[in-house]
Design an enzyme around this catalytic site. Structure first.
Site, PDB file in Angstrom:
ATOM      1  N   HIS A  23     -45.297 -14.750  -4.712  1.00 53.74           N
ATOM      2  CA  HIS A  23     -45.344 -15.781  -3.674  1.00 53.74           C
ATOM      3  C   HIS A  23     -45.698 -17.095  -4.341  1.00 53.74           C
ATOM      4  CE1 HIS A  23     -44.957 -12.844  -0.532  1.00 53.74           C
ATOM      5  NE2 HIS A  23     -45.834 -12.106  -1.190  1.00 53.74           N
ATOM      6  N   TYR A  37     -44.372 -25.566  -1.038  1.00 59.73           N
ATOM      7  CA  TYR A  37     -43.504 -24.827  -1.960  1.00 59.73           C
ATOM      8  C   TYR A  37     -42.997 -25.640  -3.144  1.00 59.73           C
ATOM      9  CZ  TYR A  37     -43.611 -21.605   1.958  1.00 59.73           C
ATOM     10  OH  TYR A  37     -44.034 -20.770   2.955  1.00 59.73           O
TER      11      TYR A  37
END
Length: 142
Positions: free
Chosen positions: A101, A23
């Site tokens: 996302h 991430y």
């Protein structure tokens, strides 16, 4: 002036410390500041919201619908793959949604390949890192 919501779901408050190899190192605050800056440049009103609680997200979507928001960027996190209730809230809101996302969910575990919410969104962006949020805002601001 268009009103656009930025909604982040489960575990996204942990950006920057949770699995940075997937991430990245940006925090949720960093992401919100970047999107807020672009919103100002585009002449868009932006409201940010994050919760790890599915029902709070659903209630907030209803609030945004009642307030006549024009669009919403949503990263539902894991609720993407599990929540029919969230899907129904998006579908019934009358708001144009873009699902975002940070990682490419199609290159990850099999259970992440299917989104319950994408079919009721105008678009899905994945794998662009946090740039996906900015792309979603540009799309919704048009």
């Amino acid at each position: 002036m268009k009103k656009i919501a930025l909604i982040n779901g489960a575990n996204l408050n942990r950006l920057g410390v949770r699995e940075p190899e997937i991430y990245g190192s940006e925090t949720l605050k960093d992401v919100e500041c970047s999107v807020q800056k672009l919103a100002a440049e585009l002449g868009v009103q932006l409201e940010c919201f994050q919760s790890n609680i599915e029902g709070e997200i659903i209630n907030k979507i209803a609030d945004f619908a009642d307030a006549k928001f024009d669009g919403a960027i949503i990263n539902p996190g894991a609720f993407t793959h599990t929540s029919v209730a969230l899907r129904d809230a998006i579908a019934g809101s009358g708001i144009r949604f873009v699902e975002v996302h940070i990682s490419n969910i199609h290159k990850r575990e099999e259970f992440r390949h299917h989104s319950l919410t994408a079919a009721v969104c105008a678009a899905q962006i994945c794998g662009m890192g946090t740039e996906g949020y900015l792309a979603a805002l540009r799309f919704l601001a048009k």
